[in-house]
Design a protein around this motif. Structure first.
Motif, short mmCIF file in Angstrom:
data_model
loop_
_atom_site.label_atom_id
_atom_site.label_comp_id
_atom_site.label_asym_id
_atom_site.label_seq_id
_atom_site.Cartn_x
_atom_site.Cartn_y
_atom_site.Cartn_z
N ARG A 189 67.53 17.79 88.06
CA ARG A 189 66.19 18.29 87.72
C ARG A 189 66.22 19.03 86.38
O ARG A 189 65.27 18.94 85.59
CB ARG A 189 65.68 19.22 88.83
CG ARG A 189 65.54 18.56 90.18
CD ARG A 189 64.63 17.35 90.17
NE ARG A 189 63.24 17.73 89.93
CZ ARG A 189 62.34 16.94 89.38
NH1 ARG A 189 62.69 15.74 88.96
NH2 ARG A 189 61.11 17.34 89.23
N VAL A 190 67.29 19.77 86.14
CA VAL A 190 67.44 20.46 84.86
C VAL A 190 67.51 19.45 83.72
O VAL A 190 66.84 19.58 82.69
CB VAL A 190 68.68 21.38 84.87
CG1 VAL A 190 69.01 21.87 83.47
CG2 VAL A 190 68.46 22.56 85.80
N ILE A 191 68.34 18.43 83.89
CA ILE A 191 68.47 17.38 82.85
C ILE A 191 67.12 16.73 82.59
O ILE A 191 66.73 16.51 81.44
CB ILE A 191 69.50 16.33 83.29
CG1 ILE A 191 70.90 16.94 83.39
CG2 ILE A 191 69.53 15.15 82.32
CD1 ILE A 191 71.94 16.02 84.01
N ASP A 192 66.41 16.42 83.66
CA ASP A 192 65.12 15.75 83.53
C ASP A 192 64.10 16.64 82.83
O ASP A 192 63.38 16.21 81.93
CB ASP A 192 64.62 15.35 84.92
CG ASP A 192 63.65 14.19 84.88
OD1 ASP A 192 63.66 13.45 83.89
OD2 ASP A 192 62.87 14.03 85.83
N THR A 193 64.03 17.90 83.24
CA THR A 193 63.05 18.82 82.67
C THR A 193 63.33 19.11 81.19
O THR A 193 62.40 19.25 80.39
CB THR A 193 63.04 20.13 83.47
OG1 THR A 193 62.72 19.84 84.83
CG2 THR A 193 62.00 21.10 82.92
N LEU A 210 75.05 26.96 86.38
CA LEU A 210 76.50 26.85 86.37
C LEU A 210 77.16 28.11 86.94
O LEU A 210 78.19 28.03 87.63
CB LEU A 210 76.99 26.60 84.94
CG LEU A 210 78.38 25.98 84.78
CD1 LEU A 210 78.45 24.61 85.41
CD2 LEU A 210 78.75 25.90 83.29
N ILE A 211 76.59 29.28 86.65
CA ILE A 211 77.15 30.53 87.18
C ILE A 211 77.11 30.52 88.71
O ILE A 211 78.09 30.86 89.38
CB ILE A 211 76.37 31.73 86.62
CG1 ILE A 211 76.66 31.90 85.12
CG2 ILE A 211 76.75 33.01 87.37
CD1 ILE A 211 75.78 32.92 84.44
N GLN A 227 71.78 25.43 76.86
CA GLN A 227 70.55 25.47 77.66
C GLN A 227 70.66 26.58 78.69
O GLN A 227 71.57 26.58 79.53
CB GLN A 227 70.32 24.12 78.36
CG GLN A 227 70.58 22.90 77.49
CD GLN A 227 69.76 22.92 76.21
OE1 GLN A 227 68.57 23.28 76.21
NE2 GLN A 227 70.38 22.49 75.11
N ILE A 228 69.74 27.53 78.66
CA ILE A 228 69.84 28.69 79.54
C ILE A 228 69.73 28.30 81.01
O ILE A 228 70.42 28.86 81.87
CB ILE A 228 68.77 29.75 79.17
CG1 ILE A 228 69.01 31.03 79.99
CG2 ILE A 228 67.35 29.21 79.37
CD1 ILE A 228 68.15 32.19 79.56
N SER A 229 68.88 27.31 81.32
CA SER A 229 68.75 26.90 82.72
C SER A 229 70.05 26.30 83.24
O SER A 229 70.43 26.52 84.40
CB SER A 229 67.60 25.91 82.88
OG SER A 229 67.78 24.79 82.02
N TRP A 263 67.13 31.77 90.26
CA TRP A 263 66.41 30.54 90.59
C TRP A 263 65.25 30.73 91.54
O TRP A 263 64.48 29.79 91.75
CB TRP A 263 67.39 29.52 91.17
CG TRP A 263 68.27 28.96 90.12
CD1 TRP A 263 69.51 29.41 89.75
CD2 TRP A 263 67.98 27.87 89.25
NE1 TRP A 263 70.00 28.66 88.72
CE2 TRP A 263 69.08 27.70 88.40
CE3 TRP A 263 66.89 27.01 89.12
CZ2 TRP A 263 69.13 26.72 87.42
CZ3 TRP A 263 66.93 26.02 88.16
CH2 TRP A 263 68.03 25.89 87.32
N ILE A 264 65.12 31.90 92.15
CA ILE A 264 64.00 32.11 93.06
C ILE A 264 63.08 33.22 92.56
O ILE A 264 61.86 33.09 92.57
CB ILE A 264 64.52 32.45 94.48
CG1 ILE A 264 65.29 31.24 95.03
CG2 ILE A 264 63.37 32.83 95.40
CD1 ILE A 264 65.93 31.49 96.38
#
Length: 436
Positions: free
Chosen positions: A344-348, A232-233, A225-227, A423-424
């Protein structure tokens, strides 16, 4: 819209208290353990750094499997979850006792081997219990505000644990410290077991999940997953920046600042207490600005507050205390935002209720790599550059100042820039970071 459980402050407290004793085996392990064995048993820093590095790396590589095991336990029943959690807690407590109450050996190498075995067992049981505990909050669901509130209680308890684990050995010794750990570990486990049923386990259709049968068995699902990769980076860069000074703080206080022994717990206590007290402020920032910008503010504050620490010298106790308080406030953002962003990533992505443990396994692997790299690289390098604990040679102190003060700021700047870009600035990621 289907209803979701609302996490009250009382429920969040009961669920989060377990983080207090778990904190004894997290950051304080890297602060206290090298100092304990180097000063009490003359174990070389290079050997301790190598042991901590390889033990943590081995533990980290198992985390995705522990995460998959966590998902399987939650899929069976909460009784299975609690039963395995108790077994983890017993193993953690016994290995902690063995670490800080070792038998007498005639040579330092025997202590190195003892640490290698005991710290590996301690890490593995800590990891299993932590993933089970963290997965509960992810399965609870809710928006960014609710997730941040639940995490704030958990991380607040963890910070209290860090302060206690940092100060109690100095003030009372290792026997009261170990007794306190045992009491809080099983009290926290009991309270968490009372609320563990309240996490919402979603079915595939309720979760709007993208998972299929083959993906369910894919241990590398999060990395695809790219997000998640982009988050993680940032987490890795920021985590290493925080882990380097954490591994060196006791040496910096004693040899660079040359503070009296009774000042060391004050510095650590001020840092973590400031982080605890700052949590309501960062929760307000989350509501006002969202998760990514809040994290950006925290990183900027950390850089500003820590930039001049390498210029401090003997007698600069009050200046260093001010640095500890300011950087401790910045710590609050690191505690609330990253895991809330992960949830939020997991949920989305639609993976809640199916793969939280797997995501947390990879997440914890990254977290442990931060600490392992900091201990496994910085400690041997300092030894190679001529720094020896308890001495104040110009070469050694220069190396200590660079490692403790300059390197973390460089890494934190890289983390800030990456957060801004990933992220922004990029609107494609906004669905995973919306405010609620």
């Amino acid at each position: 819209m289907s209803s979701q459980p609302q996490a009250s402050h009382g429920l969040s407290f009961r669920a989060g208290l377990l983080a207090l004793p778990l904190a004894f085996v997290a950051l304080p392990m890297y602060v206290n353990l090298p100092h304990f064995y180097a000063t009490q048993f003359a174990v070389p820093l290079a050997s301790l750094g190598a042991v901590l590095l390889f033990s943590r790396l081995a533990d980290a590589l198992i985390d995705p499997l522990l995460g998959r095991f966590s998902d399987a336990l939650y899929a069976k029943s909460t009784a299975h979850v609690v039963g395995v959690a108790v077994a983890y807690a017993v193993g953690l407590f016994l290995s902690f006792i063995a670490l800080f109450f070792p038998p007498s050996f005639d040579e330092p190498f025997s202590y190195v081997m003892w640490v290698a075995v005991c710290v590996t067992l301690c890490h593995l049981t800590f990891s299993g219990l932590s993933i089970l505990h963290q997965a509960w909050a992810s399965r609870l669901g809710g928006g960014a505000s609710q997730q941040s509130r639940v995490l704030a209680w958990r991380e607040g308890a963890g910070l209290v644990g860090v302060v206690t684990a940092s100060a109690l050995p100095v003030m009372a010794g290792w026997l009261p410290t170990t007794f306190f750990l045992g009491v809080m570990l099983f009290l926290g486990l009991f309270l968490w077991s009372l609320v563990v049923n309240q996490a919402r386990t979603l079915s595939g259709s309720d979760a709007n999940t993208h998972l299929n049968g083959s993906a369910d068995k894919d241990n590398y699902l999060p990395l695809r997953q790219i997000s998640f990769r982009k988050l993680l980076i940032v987490f890795l860069l920021n985590g290493i920046a925080s882990a380097v000074p954490a591994s060196l703080v006791m040496f910096f206080v004693e040899d660079q600042i040359q503070a009296s022994a009774n000042m060391s717990p004050l510095f650590l206590g001020a840092y973590f207490l400031a982080g605890t007290l700052s949590l309501p402020l960062w929760l307000k920032f989350v509501r006002m600005y969202g998760l990514p910008k809040t994290w950006l503010f925290g990183m900027a504050l950390a850089i500003v507050s820590f930039a001049g620490v390498g210029f401090l010298g003997p007698g600069d106790e009050m200046a260093f205390l001010a640095v500890c308080i300011a950087s401790g406030i910045a710590l609050g953002a690191d505690l609330v935002v990253p895991t809330a962003l992960l949830n939020r990533v997991i949920d989305t992505l639609g993976h809640r209720g199916r793969a939280e443990g797997l995501y947390l396994g990879w997440w914890n692997l990254a977290s442990k790599l931060n600490l392992a790299l900091a201990a496994g690289i910085c400690l041997p390098l300092l030894s190679y550059w001529g720094y020896t604990p308890g001495t104040q040679t110009p070469e050694g102190l220069s190396a200590l100042s660079l490692a403790y003060g300059v390197l973390p700021c460089v890494l934190k700047l890289l983390a800030l820039a990456t957060l801004y870009v990933f992220w922004i600035q990029q609107p494609a990621l906004q669905p995973a970071i919306r405010r609620d």
